[in-house]
Design a protein around this motif. Structure first.
Motif, PDB file in Angstrom:
ATOM      1  N   ASP A  61       0.967  -1.161   0.103  1.00  0.00           N
ATOM      2  CA  ASP A  61      -0.034   0.115  -0.221  1.00  0.00           C
ATOM      3  C   ASP A  61       1.061   1.214  -0.010  1.00  0.00           C
ATOM      4  O   ASP A  61       2.213   1.070   0.290  1.00  0.00           O
ATOM      5  CB  ASP A  61      -0.927   0.004   1.116  1.00  0.00           C
ATOM      6  N   ARG A  62       0.305   2.496  -0.132  1.00  0.00           N
ATOM      7  CA  ARG A  62       0.998   3.685   0.041  1.00  0.00           C
ATOM      8  C   ARG A  62       0.531   4.459   1.119  1.00  0.00           C
ATOM      9  O   ARG A  62      -0.720   4.462   1.614  1.00  0.00           O
ATOM     10  CB  ARG A  62       0.701   4.364  -1.486  1.00  0.00           C
ATOM     11  N   ALA A  63       1.633   5.309   1.784  1.00  0.00           N
ATOM     12  CA  ALA A  63       1.513   6.010   2.833  1.00  0.00           C
ATOM     13  C   ALA A  63       1.950   7.232   2.800  1.00  0.00           C
ATOM     14  O   ALA A  63       2.626   7.609   1.977  1.00  0.00           O
ATOM     15  CB  ALA A  63       2.205   5.179   3.760  1.00  0.00           C
ATOM     16  N   ARG A  70       1.983   8.057  10.407  1.00  0.00           N
ATOM     17  CA  ARG A  70       1.895   7.574   9.240  1.00  0.00           C
ATOM     18  C   ARG A  70       0.483   7.086   8.859  1.00  0.00           C
ATOM     19  O   ARG A  70      -0.310   6.532   9.761  1.00  0.00           O
ATOM     20  CB  ARG A  70       2.645   6.270   8.937  1.00  0.00           C
ATOM     21  N   VAL A  72      -1.657   5.259   6.111  1.00  0.00           N
ATOM     22  CA  VAL A  72      -1.459   4.086   5.052  1.00  0.00           C
ATOM     23  C   VAL A  72      -3.201   4.062   4.331  1.00  0.00           C
ATOM     24  O   VAL A  72      -4.013   4.171   4.833  1.00  0.00           O
ATOM     25  CB  VAL A  72      -1.503   2.939   5.750  1.00  0.00           C
ATOM     26  N   THR A  74      -4.669   2.392   1.136  1.00  0.00           N
ATOM     27  CA  THR A  74      -5.222   1.197   0.335  1.00  0.00           C
ATOM     28  C   THR A  74      -5.470   1.533  -1.191  1.00  0.00           C
ATOM     29  O   THR A  74      -5.877   2.496  -1.711  1.00  0.00           O
ATOM     30  CB  THR A  74      -6.233   0.178   0.834  1.00  0.00           C
TER      31      THR A  74
END
Length: 277
Positions: A61-63, A70, A72, A74
């Motif tokens: 995933d990207r964060a 942080r 996150v 999806t």
């Protein structure tokens, strides 16, 4: 050429289905990193710094991180954003072409009209040409909302990405506004040199010598049986077919009426705001 995106230009109430094609490709010789001891290919692994495991791409995933926190995000959340799902090139305004700063221009793409959209496509292209205007547009590509311009190139329209205003950096360095005294003789000599080197631009007259020599080196090594060429599978096309085009004159007329209606409403609202009760 393979189309990389299919959607439509939204020009008022006129919908012009188009396909997008990359207008440029790199001619660089692709080189890989290998181990100098045995020639083995160097590959990079996506390894988690918490558990130490190599992570498959589908589990990544990207964060966003800020102030030690942080968030996150999806793939499902990102794909649900309106801009991510839109396949529309929305015309925002038409501006004088000379007002587009070349510094802000980025990647270019050819726009091919759907067979059913030839007439509105040609109308928009000829309108841009005759009015010396460039269309400022907004679109989504590769999971990013982008600003761009539509301009004419030959018989086609080209979509070219445009930097957002906050992406253009100001020159913050010493000497950004140099000061020096240039004599008339120096200026005249420089003008003469420019005149001697002035001619029509021919892009084909210039060659990337480094890449030419690199290709010759690779071919010589292959001829000596010191290399192997492995061809990968051709990428599949994910282009979608365009939809129906509504009546052109009716759409243009409705667009103008809607624009006039918006202006009249704005004037009425302004009048009401200034009215003393």
């Amino acid at each position: 050429m393979r189309s990389m995106w299919a959607g439509a230009i939204a020009f008022g109430l006129v919908n012009v289905p188009v396909k997008l094609y990359a207008a440029a490709s790199s001619h660089d010789v692709p080189l890989h990193q290998v181990h100098d001891a045995d020639g083995g290919r160097i590959r990079y692994q996506r390894r988690c710094e918490v558990c130490g495991e190599v992570v498959a791409y589908e589990h990544i995933d990207r964060a966003y991180e800020a102030d030690g926190k942080r968030v996150v995000l999806t793939e499902e959340e990102l794909e649900a954003l309106p801009a991510e799902a839109a396949h529309e090139i929305q015309v925002l305004q038409f501006v004088p072409s000379e007002q587009i700063d070349p510094l802000t221009l980025g990647a270019a793409y050819y726009l091919e009209p759907d067979k059913k959209a030839a007439k509105p496509y040609l109308l928009l292209r000829s309108t841009l040409e005759q009015t010396a205007r460039t269309a400022v547009v907004k679109y989504a590509l590769r999971q990013r909302t982008r600003l761009g311009v539509l301009r004419v190139r030959g018989d086609l329209m080209v979509l070219q990405s445009l930097l957002w205003a906050d992406e253009v950096r100001e020159p913050e360095f010493a000497g950004k506004a140099p000061t020096a005294a240039v004599t008339e003789a120096e200026q005249a000599m420089a003008n003469l040199l420019v005149a001697q080197l002035s001619e029509d631009f021919d892009p084909a007259a210039y060659v990337d010598d480094y890449q030419v020599q690199l290709k010759e080196l690779v071919e010589a090594r292959l001829a000596a049986d010191e290399g192997v060429i492995v061809a990968g599978p051709a990428p599949s096309s994910t282009a979608e077919e365009g939809g129906e085009v509504i009546d052109l004159m009716a759409a243009l007329r409705a667009s103008l009426e809607r624009k006039r209606g918006g202006a009249d409403k704005g004037a009425a609202d302004a009048g009401g705001a200034n009215k003393v009760v």
